[in-house]
Design an enzyme around this catalytic site. Structure first.
Site, mmCIF file in Angstrom:
data_model
loop_
_atom_site.group_PDB
_atom_site.id
_atom_site.type_symbol
_atom_site.label_atom_id
_atom_site.label_comp_id
_atom_site.label_asym_id
_atom_site.label_seq_id
_atom_site.Cartn_x
_atom_site.Cartn_y
_atom_site.Cartn_z
ATOM 1 N N ASP A 77 3.278 -6.522 3.072
ATOM 2 C CA ASP A 77 2.939 -5.435 4.003
ATOM 3 C C ASP A 77 3.371 -5.780 5.421
ATOM 4 O O ASP A 77 2.624 -5.617 6.380
ATOM 5 C CB ASP A 77 1.424 -5.150 3.927
ATOM 6 C CG ASP A 77 1.033 -3.925 4.748
ATOM 7 O OD1 ASP A 77 1.930 -3.143 5.122
ATOM 8 O OD2 ASP A 77 -0.160 -3.761 5.027
ATOM 9 N N ASP A 126 6.431 0.450 6.483
ATOM 10 C CA ASP A 126 4.966 0.317 6.321
ATOM 11 C C ASP A 126 4.423 1.446 5.466
ATOM 12 O O ASP A 126 4.061 2.482 5.991
ATOM 13 C CB ASP A 126 4.311 0.300 7.700
ATOM 14 C CG ASP A 126 2.821 0.019 7.616
ATOM 15 O OD1 ASP A 126 2.367 -0.470 6.577
ATOM 16 O OD2 ASP A 126 2.103 0.298 8.603
ATOM 17 N N HIS A 180 3.887 2.668 12.204
ATOM 18 C CA HIS A 180 3.006 3.817 12.499
ATOM 19 C C HIS A 180 3.659 4.889 13.373
ATOM 20 O O HIS A 180 2.968 5.616 14.077
ATOM 21 C CB HIS A 180 1.716 3.366 13.179
ATOM 22 C CG HIS A 180 0.870 2.462 12.327
ATOM 23 N ND1 HIS A 180 -0.361 1.989 12.726
ATOM 24 C CD2 HIS A 180 1.056 1.956 11.076
ATOM 25 C CE1 HIS A 180 -0.886 1.230 11.781
ATOM 26 N NE2 HIS A 180 -0.026 1.184 10.764
ATOM 27 N N GLU A 194 -4.798 1.805 2.564
ATOM 28 C CA GLU A 194 -4.922 0.590 3.384
ATOM 29 C C GLU A 194 -5.152 0.987 4.846
ATOM 30 O O GLU A 194 -5.898 0.336 5.566
ATOM 31 C CB GLU A 194 -3.647 -0.259 3.274
ATOM 32 C CG GLU A 194 -3.757 -1.629 3.929
ATOM 33 C CD GLU A 194 -3.371 -1.642 5.396
ATOM 34 O OE1 GLU A 194 -3.723 -2.599 6.092
ATOM 35 O OE2 GLU A 194 -2.721 -0.685 5.863
ATOM 36 N N GLU A 195 -4.494 2.088 5.246
ATOM 37 C CA GLU A 195 -4.451 2.419 6.678
ATOM 38 C C GLU A 195 -5.804 2.807 7.255
ATOM 39 O O GLU A 195 -6.071 2.561 8.422
ATOM 40 C CB GLU A 195 -3.429 3.540 6.935
ATOM 41 C CG GLU A 195 -1.978 3.145 6.649
ATOM 42 C CD GLU A 195 -1.454 2.059 7.594
ATOM 43 O OE1 GLU A 195 -2.191 1.598 8.465
ATOM 44 O OE2 GLU A 195 -0.279 1.680 7.429
ATOM 45 N N HIS A 244 0.826 -1.216 0.000
ATOM 46 C CA HIS A 244 0.000 0.000 0.000
ATOM 47 C C HIS A 244 0.855 1.259 0.000
ATOM 48 O O HIS A 244 1.851 1.353 0.699
ATOM 49 C CB HIS A 244 -1.023 0.007 1.126
ATOM 50 C CG HIS A 244 -0.457 -0.014 2.518
ATOM 51 N ND1 HIS A 244 -0.120 1.135 3.194
ATOM 52 C CD2 HIS A 244 -0.188 -1.039 3.369
ATOM 53 C CE1 HIS A 244 0.317 0.818 4.399
ATOM 54 N NE2 HIS A 244 0.303 -0.497 4.528
#
Ligand SMILES: [Zn+2]
Length: 456
Positions: free
Chosen positions: A353, A291, A423, A325-326, A279
């Site tokens: 991912d 990520d 994140h 995606e998040e 993503h």
């Protein structure tokens, strides 16, 4: 007659052995090329340094769309496309502030970050006493009388005893995704969640929350693990202390964006599609290196390796940079919806991912007879230390393809360090190692090559 059969049998097994050798040689050529070429690493550097903060709806994300489109457009592929998709647009606003205010110990500011899709506190911020809890069950027992008017502090750590860090994450993520609404049920005014990482540091880790529409929406933040430990310690000796935080997040109407797709047409079965993807969006507090910049760039690299080594696939190979995606996985859903509208045949899909770390293996979800053949591929990867071929594969972005009966697989790199970065502002290009990234690219390209050439 018997001797003819033996000859035929011998011929067939020679043929198989010769072919297996040819395939093993191609796998070796893929690893050689990946480990001696800097293109993917430099692409990742560009994506991280020039398109950082690329959460849905932002200009940085559109820059990433343009960049990956241009990269694939310059690769002499058969088709490159921007597939339109509507995405949520949540804006973080001003830098968040959080502090512990204790009459006993004084005031201490701590690293915090708003959770994705959270409402803001307003410009004055929010100050209240704190109720610490480790679970929704405990929250229920505390009840309204202990929670009403307070900030609920969810302090359940990821279980460090689990070797599978994704399982540890899965065990603790509920407090981030559902905590705000669970706490609001008992009259809480705000929520502070322990960052989802097993490391003790000063990085707050953000991520999605989702509100239950039946209860008031209250603001929620994540606090670094060191901050969480400090808050917990102080609370033990000063249960009356207060916590202050200020966030100015806002939710805007949906915004237009794109999945970015590049493909090499299949020579024998062009209408059978193999999708590889990651993503393109990433949490705005970091560079989205592990990520999931890594997964995107590795997917593009698979196409580059095929072109460079002159591998002409039988089936159409697509690299897809999935959008959003998040927050709501709108890109993955749109990709599957378009596939349905166009009546596309999706043969196989691979999602990357889980960070750009040393490859360990692959997971797969498929009917039994295809799984058996897939697990046998292990022998091709053993020389590279890639040995974990397991059942159970897929991912958030390729998941919707399940409705077509597509075989779904996931790239599985080493998972011990992933949540140090996930994140957080610590997810930067510098945390990705060239060899680890490219061992992964080569493993993915080899898997796709073998799946296609062996008709798995
Ligand atoms: Zn991701």
């Amino acid at each position: 007659m018997k001797s003819i059969l033996i000859i035929v049998y011998l011929f067939l097994s020679f043929y198989e052995v010769a072919n297996a050798q040819k395939e093993a040689e191609m796998v070796k050529a893929i690893f050689d090329e990946a480990l001696t070429d800097q293109t993917a690493y430099e692409n990742l550097r560009y994506l991280c340094k020039n398109c950082n903060g690329r959460i849905s709806g932002t200009k940085q994300l559109e820059k990433a769309v343009d960049f990956t489109f241009q990269v694939m457009n310059s690769m002499n592929l058969d088709r490159v496309e921007k597939q339109p998709v509507q995405v949520p647009y949540w804006e973080r606003g001003e830098k968040e502030i959080g502090s512990i205010q204790s009459a006993k110990f004084g005031n201490k500011s701590v690293p915090v970050t708003a959770l994705g899709m959270s409402v803001g506190t307003g410009s004055n911020g929010l100050t209240a006493e704190v109720m610490e809890t480790r679970s929704f069950e405990e929250l229920k027992q505390l009840g309204k009388q202990n929670i009403s008017g307070k900030i609920v502090f969810f302090n359940e750590p990821m279980n460090p005893r689990l070797i599978n860090t994704f399982a540890a994450y899965g065990g603790a993520v509920g407090q981030r995704t559902q905590g705000a609404s669970e706490a609001a049920k008992y009259g809480a005014v705000g929520v502070v969640v322990r960052s989802l990482t097993t490391s003790l540091d000063d990085f707050p880790h953000t991520g999605m929350l989702s509100y239950n529409e039946l209860v008031p929406k209250i603001p929620a933040i994540a606090i670094s693990t060191n901050g969480a430990n400090l808050l917990s310690d102080w609370l033990k000796n000063d249960p009356e202390l207060k916590f202050y935080f200020r966030t100015t997040c806002e939710i805007h109407p949906n915004a237009p964006s794109f999945n970015v797709i590049g493909e090499i047409k299949g020579s024998e079965y062009p209408d059978q599609i193999i999708t590889i993807g990651g993503h393109l969006d990433a949490w705005d507090t970091g560079e989205g290196a592990h990520d999931d910049g890594a997964g995107c760039i590795q997917s593009i690299e698979v196409l580059r390796l095929f072109k460079k080594l002159g591998i002409q696939p039988k089936r159409t190979i697509r690299a897809v940079m999935f959008m959003d995606e998040e927050i709501s996985q709108s890109g993955g859903k749109e990709y599957a919806q378009q596939a349905e509208l166009k009546n596309e045949k999706h043969y196989f899909a691979l999602e990357a991912d889980r960070g750009g770390f040393t490859p360990r293996g692959f997971g797969i979800s498929a009917p039994d007879e295809r799984i058996e053949k897939f697990l046998e591929l292990r022998s091709y990867f053993e020389p590279y230390g890639i040995t974990q071929f397991t059942t159970g594969g897929g991912g958030a972005d390729i998941g919707p393809l399940r409705m077509f009966g597509t075989v779904l697989s996931s790239f599985v790199p080493d998972m011990q360090r992933y949540f140090d970065y996930h994140h957080s502002p610590n997810d930067t290009f510098e945390q990705v190692n060239f060899r680890e990234l490219q061992m992964g690219s080569a493993a993915m390209a080899s898997l796709i090559y073998l799946v296609d050439v062996l008709d798995l």
